[in-house]
Every structure is written in structure tokens, then in C-alpha cells.
Enzyme design. Structure first.
Site, PDB file in Angstrom:
ATOM      1  CG  ASP A 114      28.115  16.130  34.496  1.00 13.56           C
ATOM      2  OD1 ASP A 114      27.512  17.209  34.380  1.00 13.56           O
ATOM      3  OD2 ASP A 114      28.021  15.200  33.659  1.00 13.56           O
ATOM      4  N   GLY A 151      34.116  60.601  63.063  1.00 16.32           N
ATOM      5  CA  GLY A 151      32.744  61.032  63.343  1.00 16.32           C
ATOM      6  C   GLY A 151      31.943  59.939  64.020  1.00 16.32           C
ATOM      7  CG  ASP A 152      28.614  59.123  67.421  1.00 14.68           C
ATOM      8  OD1 ASP A 152      27.821  58.387  66.795  1.00 14.68           O
ATOM      9  OD2 ASP A 152      28.644  59.201  68.663  1.00 14.68           O
ATOM     10  CG  PHE A 153      27.308  55.486  62.847  1.00 11.45           C
ATOM     11  CD1 PHE A 153      26.374  55.115  63.784  1.00 11.45           C
ATOM     12  CD2 PHE A 153      28.365  54.612  62.565  1.00 11.45           C
ATOM     13  CE1 PHE A 153      26.478  53.912  64.465  1.00 11.45           C
ATOM     14  CE2 PHE A 153      28.482  53.405  63.246  1.00 11.45           C
ATOM     15  CZ  PHE A 153      27.526  53.061  64.212  1.00 11.45           C
ATOM     16  NE  ARG A 160      30.791  40.463  63.609  1.00 11.96           N
ATOM     17  CZ  ARG A 160      31.238  40.524  64.852  1.00 11.96           C
ATOM     18  NH1 ARG A 160      32.032  41.480  65.235  1.00 11.96           N
ATOM     19  NH2 ARG A 160      30.891  39.608  65.715  1.00 11.96           N
TER      20      ARG A 160
HETATM   21  O1  LIG Z   1      16.186  14.065  40.256  1.00 11.76           O
HETATM   22  C1  LIG Z   1      16.984  14.971  39.953  1.00 11.76           C
HETATM   23  N1  LIG Z   1      17.938  14.807  38.998  1.00 11.76           N
HETATM   24  C2  LIG Z   1      18.813  15.780  38.664  1.00 11.76           C
HETATM   25  C3  LIG Z   1      18.742  17.012  39.288  1.00 11.76           C
HETATM   26  C4  LIG Z   1      19.663  18.157  38.955  1.00 11.76           C
HETATM   27  O2  LIG Z   1      20.095  18.033  37.615  1.00 11.76           O
HETATM   28  C5  LIG Z   1      21.285  18.809  37.438  1.00 11.76           C
HETATM   29  C6  LIG Z   1      22.255  17.996  36.621  1.00 11.76           C
HETATM   30  O3  LIG Z   1      23.029  18.832  35.828  1.00 11.76           O
HETATM   31  P1  LIG Z   1      24.593  19.021  36.009  1.00 11.76           P
HETATM   32  O4  LIG Z   1      25.197  17.884  36.693  1.00 11.76           O
HETATM   33  O5  LIG Z   1      25.140  19.407  34.691  1.00 11.76           O
HETATM   34  O6  LIG Z   1      24.662  20.258  36.991  1.00 11.76           O
HETATM   35  P2  LIG Z   1      24.173  21.758  36.806  1.00 11.76           P
HETATM   36  O7  LIG Z   1      22.857  21.986  37.489  1.00 11.76           O
HETATM   37  O8  LIG Z   1      24.248  22.174  35.377  1.00 11.76           O
HETATM   38  O9  LIG Z   1      25.249  22.558  37.644  1.00 11.76           O
HETATM   39  P3  LIG Z   1      26.839  22.642  37.379  1.00 11.76           P
HETATM   40  O10 LIG Z   1      27.182  24.086  37.570  1.00 11.76           O
HETATM   41  O11 LIG Z   1      27.446  21.769  38.438  1.00 11.76           O
HETATM   42  O12 LIG Z   1      27.147  22.159  36.004  1.00 11.76           O
HETATM   43  C7  LIG Z   1      21.822  19.075  38.837  1.00 11.76           C
HETATM   44  O13 LIG Z   1      21.596  20.450  39.173  1.00 11.76           O
HETATM   45  C8  LIG Z   1      20.967  18.211  39.728  1.00 11.76           C
HETATM   46  O14 LIG Z   1      20.787  18.753  41.017  1.00 11.76           O
HETATM   47  C9  LIG Z   1      17.741  17.198  40.274  1.00 11.76           C
HETATM   48  O15 LIG Z   1      17.618  18.303  40.884  1.00 11.76           O
HETATM   49  N2  LIG Z   1      16.916  16.162  40.588  1.00 11.76           N
END
Ligand SMILES: O=c1[nH]cc([C@@H]2O[C@H](COP(=O)(O)OP(=O)(O)OP(=O)(O)O)[C@@H](O)[C@H]2O)c(=O)[nH]1
Length: 632
Positions: free
Chosen positions: A88, A521-523, A538
Site C-alpha cells: 500500500d 481424429g486428426d484436426f 501448444r
Molecule cells: O508516483 C506514483 N505514485 C503512486 C503510484 C501508484 O499509486 C497506487 C497507490 O495505491 P494503492 O497502494 O492503494 O494500490 P492500488 O493501485 O489501489 O492497487 P492495490 O490492488 O494494491 O490496492 C499504486 O498503484 C501505485 O503504483 C504511481 O503509479 N506513481
């Protein structure tokens, strides 16, 4: 390369990134990590006031995101992943936490707050190690955060609005993307840039080092360098038993500190210098002088030079069923292994030591045992065994590669060298020319499909289809996963009669097998069964564009508008750093078949000229990628 040793610790594990952020996926992809993406459904609504620091909030959110995914996956199929990674990213300014803006006005208020000032970007990361006991999920959480300071220039209102109208701020913490247009707003960055983008890769690797190579306290020395800060290093040559993993750790640790472990010439000489220094306590004053005089050590070339020896060591250990003998928790001395497989003790000892260096075996004073990786993939009857594929590589593919030079010069496969005649019919005359070779080939294909099937089957939501036909579906391994994933789906496996005759050797008595039919079968020659969804896994890579045109036109003529066509292939992609398997596989196709691996663009062209549209690709992170398109 630099991160390889730590990242390699996750090879063979089911790693899941609990994030929808494309930036996180890209950062981890470029580090060579193989993982699945399962975005978290955790709502980011924790009470910010309940946390005394911004990073505690980011850490808790990251942890909840990862745990939600681990729990959901465990409930879904009672098969928890091995590792779930959650993250986060937040921005902290004037004691306030900023996340992603809800709308343009919100983005404006965030960017105005950041204007002309320094702020902190925190990313909290949770690494959740999962296991299951009686179908109950057990987790161990490791977490860390990284802070980066960013300063915005003084920006005009006009520029802020122009930036907001670009649309870039909307899915980004703090309302800007430093990696794109937002980079223009930034005067300086202090700390890890990737942390601002969404994932602190460097800290993550250090955490993996801590997790997977925990140092024993007395093994750590602080080495003083003249001009660089003190660096933790590990005594390497003191203990022969654990030499290989310690040296990896030492390399990783040094490299993560921005040093090249091999910078003083050959790796052995550097190690000796460090050990000598531990003994004498003298600084490594001469090391940097030497660096300028010596050519950099070509680690990558040494790895390539050794590549065939490493492959053959693994092949022979599989062929001799060494991993079967050591399966589970068995620990055996070299002489016992030699006695069991009727081989020389000195030869077996060398082979086991090489496998230990390759991290396929563990070695202690009691003897040798399988690593987790070997138990999972190299034991011949394990669920995800690659044993059959390895035997095929050893007994069959290896011979072809000895004729690679001719294949490259002639631009054609080398069947005439191996079978002393040109193959008229690729499969009948080569893989299927005897029952033994047929079973070996089927076993090899069965192995690959088993380890890739789930990722292919779930790359797209196929629940809208009621009937599928897997053309050349071999042992039905993909069909089995499809009927497990999609309870309303019936699958026909359309295969050569010769193959169908032998499928009983591979049939798991899995759930839903009454919804699978095998049709001979052979496609290329026979009518193909009617279905809502056709699957070619593949298959296309074996054939020239001309033959593919014949096959696709047949499928196109048989299916109704709205029907789907799913391809599973290794897609060539220059941008993918770890995509080398696909390029090597294309060489393999040259020496053995009439086909080649293709790029997404090449597949799209082939498909579109037979009326298939809406071509979508999912890079599964597994061996095979998935491409889905619809008949117009
Ligand atoms: O300079 C940058 N700063 C931030 C980001 C992007 O911002 C988001 C932050 O959001 P979060 O951590 O809540 O993540 P989400 O995108 O919502 O994905 P989750 O599924 O993990 O909750 C993050 O995507 C950063 O990459 C940026 O791109 N540049």
C-alpha cells in the site's frame, strides 16, 4: 541478474501479488519474479486516526490486502498459495495521509497541498507465508515499509489543471505518477524511486535475504572499507558444508549494498581476500585499485557456459531416479544412493554434489536430501512432476540440439539426422513412431499441461461457454482443470486415435470427468466437433503459417459468431526480461518441427485473417501465456 539469487528462492513456490497496480506487477516482473496476480478486495477504509504514524497505516492496509487474498484463495480450492505479497502506497504531508483521489477536484486539492513542498511517500509491504493444516490456512506475516522524500517545484494553477486533465492522477497515491508526466512536477527525490512508484524493490529483496538466508549472529562481521560505509558480509570459506548457500548470501548482500561481489577478478580470489581480511582485520584497500586494472567478470557468460552441464546433471539425476529415492524426508549418504541405483560411489558423489550446488539437493553431515523444489517438481509421481518432461528433454530434445548448427544453416528441422529420413508426417514419424516414444512424448506434454493448466484456464473468465473442444488436447490434463474451474462446461478432447488409445495411463479420477469426452481424429483431415469454445494449447507453435491457415480456417468455418478461441503458447516479447524461455523454445521448434514461437502481433494477424477479433492476451507469469479471441 543481480537480484537472481534471492528471487530464485521463490522459484517453484506459488507466489501471488495481491495487487491490481500495474506498476507493482511491472516492477516485480522486471526483477524476474514469477507470480500470479489476484487483486485484493480489501476495502482501504481503516480509521487513519487510529494509527500514530502514517507508515503504520500503510503497513496494516498492506497486510489486510494480502491476508484477504490468502484467505479467499484457500477457501476457493483449499490450495493456499505459498507466498502472498500485499502493498500500500500513501503520501504524507503536513500530518495528513493522501491516497488515490476520488475525482478531479480531489486531485486538485491533493496536488495544491503538495505544491512547492517536500512530502513523504510511504509504501507498506506485507509478505505473507502461507501453509495449510487440515484445510485451515496458517500464515506468517513479514512486513516492512520504505519512506522516500519528494519535493514538488512551485507549480502554477494552470499547470496543475493541465496535469489533472491528462487523467494521470486518478489511480495514483497523492494524485501524481512520478514515473510519467508527474515526473515534471518533481524537483528532487531522496530515497528509493521505485518506492514512490508503488513498490520498494530493493528493500523487498533485502527482506527476502533476511527470510531465506538468515545469518547466524557470529557469522556477521562488519568490514571497514576506505571510502564506503561498513558492509555486512559473511564468512564463506570457513564451513565447507554450507559453502554454496553462504556464498550466494554473501553475493546478494554485497550486491544489494551496491557492490559487485565479483569486482576484484574471479570470485574465488575475492572470497579469499575477504577471509584474509577477517583474519587480519585489515581494510580491503587494494581491492578498488585492482578493479580498474581487471576486466569485469563475465558472470552471465560463465552461467551460459555451464548451462548445458547443469541441465545434464539434473537430467541424469532424474533419469537415475535420485529424487525419487530421496523423496519426502529421506536422507541418504552417497554410498547408499549408489547402492540403490547400482552406480559408482565416486560418480554418484560428484552428481549429488553438483545437484546440491544447483539447489536441487541439500547436503548435511547425515547425507543428502531433496530440496522442496525437487520434492515438488522432480520426484516422478509428485502432483506437479516435471520428471516426464525432463526425460523427454534428455532422451530426445538433447539429440536434436546437437544438430542445432545444421538446423541454423539449413533453416529446417533435423529429423533427417536423428531418424535418417525426412519426416513426412511430423508427429507420426517422430514422436509417435513406437509405443515407447509415444508414451514418453505424452508424458512430457502431460507434465507441462499440469503445471500450466490452472493459469491458462483462469486467465480469462470462460464461464459464459457451455462446450469446449481442446484440439490436440493430449491426455486431457487441461480438460480436467477446465471442468473443475467451470462447473457447467463440457469438454471434448479431440486427439489422434493413437494417443487416445493410451490415455488411460494418465487419467486422474478427478472431479467432473464425466463432462470430458475423448473423440479420435486428426484436426487437419477430419471434421472437428462443434463447440462454443475451441482450445489450441501448444499446437500452433508446431506448424508453419500455411498449415495454421488451414487449421484456423477450419475452426472458423465450424464455429458460430460469438464462439471463442483460446490459445496457450509461449508468446515472444522483447520487453520481457525473463522471457528467454520463449526464445529458446523457438530454437527448439526450429530443430524439431515445422513451426516457431510467435509474438502477440503475429498471433493477432493469423487470427484476424480468419475472422477472429477482440484478440486479448494474458501473460500468466507461468510457462504459457493465454490468448482469447472471438469469432465475428
Ligand atoms: O508516483 C506514483 N505514485 C503512486 C503510484 C501508484 O499509486 C497506487 C497507490 O495505491 P494503492 O497502494 O492503494 O494500490 P492500488 O493501485 O489501489 O492497487 P492495490 O490492488 O494494491 O490496492 C499504486 O498503484 C501505485 O503504483 C504511481 O503509479 N506513481
Amino acid at each position: 541478474m543481480v537480484l537472481c539469487p534471492v528471487i530464485r528462492k521463490l522459484v517453484g513456490k506459488r507466489v501471488v501479488l495481491a495487487s491490481a497496480s500495474p506498476r507493482r506487477q511491472e516492477i516485480l516482473n522486471s526483477a524476474g519474479l514469477r507470480f500470479e496476480v489476484v487483486p485484493s478486495r480489501f476495502k482501504e477504509t481503516l480509521d487513519k486516526a487510529a494509527f500514530s504514524t502514517p507508515y503504520e497505516y500503510a503497513l496494516e492496509t498492506a497486510k489486510q490486502k494480502a491476508l484477504e487474498v490468502a484467505n479467499r484463495m484457500n477457501k476457493k480450492d483449499f490450495r493456499s498459495p505459498d507466498v502472498v505479497i500485499g502493498a500500500d502506497t500513501i503520501v504524507s504531508v503536513d500530518g495528513q495521509i493522501l491516497e488515490k483521489p476520488a475525482d478531479k477536484q480531489h486531485a486538485y486539492s491533493m496536488l495544491s497541498r503538495l505544491n512547492g513542498k517536500e512530502h513523504s511517500v510511504f509504501t507498506g509491504v506485507a509478505i505473507v507465508l502461507c501453509s495449510t493444516k487440515d484445510k485451515q490456512l496458517e500464515t506468517e506475516v513479514f512486513e516492512f515499509y520504505e519512506e522516500t522524500k519528494v519535493k514538488f517545484s512551485d507549480l502554477s494553477e494552470e499547470l496543475l489543471w493541465e496535469y489533472i486533465h491528462s487523467g494521470e492522477p486518478m489511480d495514483k497515491a497523492g494524485g501524481y505518477g512520478i514515473q510519467s508526466l508527474g515526473g515534471m512536477l518533481v524537483e528532487y527525490v531522496h530515497g528509493d524511486f521505485l518506492n514512490v512508484v508503488g513498490f520498494p524493490l530493493n528493500h523487498f529483496c533485502k527482506k527476502l535475504v533476511e527470510l531465506y538466508y538468515p545469518p547466524s549472529k557470529d557469522a556477521i562481521h562488519h568490514v571497514k572499507h576506505d571510502s564506503v560505509p561498513s558492509v555486512e558480509t559473511f564468512e564463506v570459506l570457513s564451513d565447507e558444508e554450507s559453502g554454496s548457500s553462504n556464498s550466494t548470501q554473501q553475493n546478494v548482500t554485497s550486491m544489494l549494498k551496491g557492490e559487485s561481489a565479483f569486482s576484484c577478478g574471479d570470485p574465488g580470489s575475492l572470497r579469499k581476500k575477504e577471509v584474509a581480511q577477517h583474519v587480519s582485520g585489515e581494510p580491503m584497500a587494494n581491492c578498488s585499485e585492482n578493479v580498474e586494472n581487471q576486466a569485469p567478470f563475465p558472470t552471465i557468460l560463465i552461467e551460459l557456459l555451464d548451462g548445458f552441464k547443469a541441465s545434464k546433471a539434473m537430467f541424469v539425476a532424474c533419469k537415475l531416479k535420485v529424487f525419487d529415492l530421496l523423496k519426502g524426508k529421506d536422507i541418504l549418504k552417497a554410498k547408499d544412493v549408489a547402492a540403490h541405483i547400482n552406480a559408482s560411489v565416486c560418480g554418484i558423489e560428484r552428481l549429488l554434489d553438483a545437484c546440491t550446488a544447483l539447489e536441487l539437493l541439500n547436503k548435511t553431515n547425515e547425507g543428502y536430501s531433496n530440496t522442496e523444489l525437487a520434492n515438488k517438481f522432480l520426484v516422478s509421481d509428485s502432483e506437479y512432476s516435471l520428471h516426464g518432461f525432463i526425460i523427454h528433454a534428455n532422451d530426445y530434445v538433447w539429440q536434436f540440439f546437437t544438430h542445432l548448427e545444421s538446423a541454423v544453416k539449413e533453416g529446417t528441422n533435423q529429423n533427417h539426422q536423428i531418424f535418417e529420413k525426412k519426416a513426412q508426417n511430423l508427429f507420426q514419424d517422430t514422436f509417435y513412431h513406437s509405443r515407447e516414444t509415444k508414451l514418453r512424448f505424452m508424458n512430457a506434454m502431460h507434465c507441462i499441461i499440469k503445471v500450466t493448466a490452472r493459469d491458462v484456464a483462469t486467465a480469462f473468465d470462460l464461464s459464459g461457454f457451455r462446450s469446449a473442444c481442446d484440439l490436440g488436447g493430449c491426455t486431457g490434463a487441461l480438460a480436467h482443470v477446465l471442468v473443475q474451474e467451470y462447473p457447467d462446461l463440457h469438454v471434448t478432447v479431440f486427439e489422434l486415435p493413437d494417443v487416445i488409445e493410451n490415455i488411460s495411463c494418465f487419467q486422474p479420477l478427478g472431479q467432473g470427468s464425466s463432462r470430458i469426452t475423448f473423440t479420435p481424429g486428426d484436426f487437419f483431415k477430419d471434421n472437428i466437433p462443434k463447440a462454443d469454445l475451441y482450445i489450441l494449447s501448444r499446437i500452433l507453435h508446431d506448424w508453419s503459417d500455411d498449415k495454421i491457415d488451414i487449421l484456423l480456417s477450419k475452426i472458423s468455418d465450424t464455429c458460430k459468431p460469438g464462439s471463442g478461441l483460446l490459445l496457450a503458447e509461449m508468446v515472444l516479447d522483447k520487453k520481457r526480461r525473463h522471457g528467454r524461455s520463449a526464445w529458446l523454445q523457438s530454437l527448439n521448434m526450429l530443430v524439431q518441427t515445422e513451426g516457431k514461437e510467435r509474438s502477440c502481433f503475429e498471433y493477432r494477424c493469423l487470427l484476424e485473417r480468419h475472422g477472429f477479433r477482440n484478440v486479448q492476451i494474458v501473460q500468466t507469469g507461468n510457462w504459457l501465456d493465454a490468448i482469447l479471441c472471438t469469432k465475428c
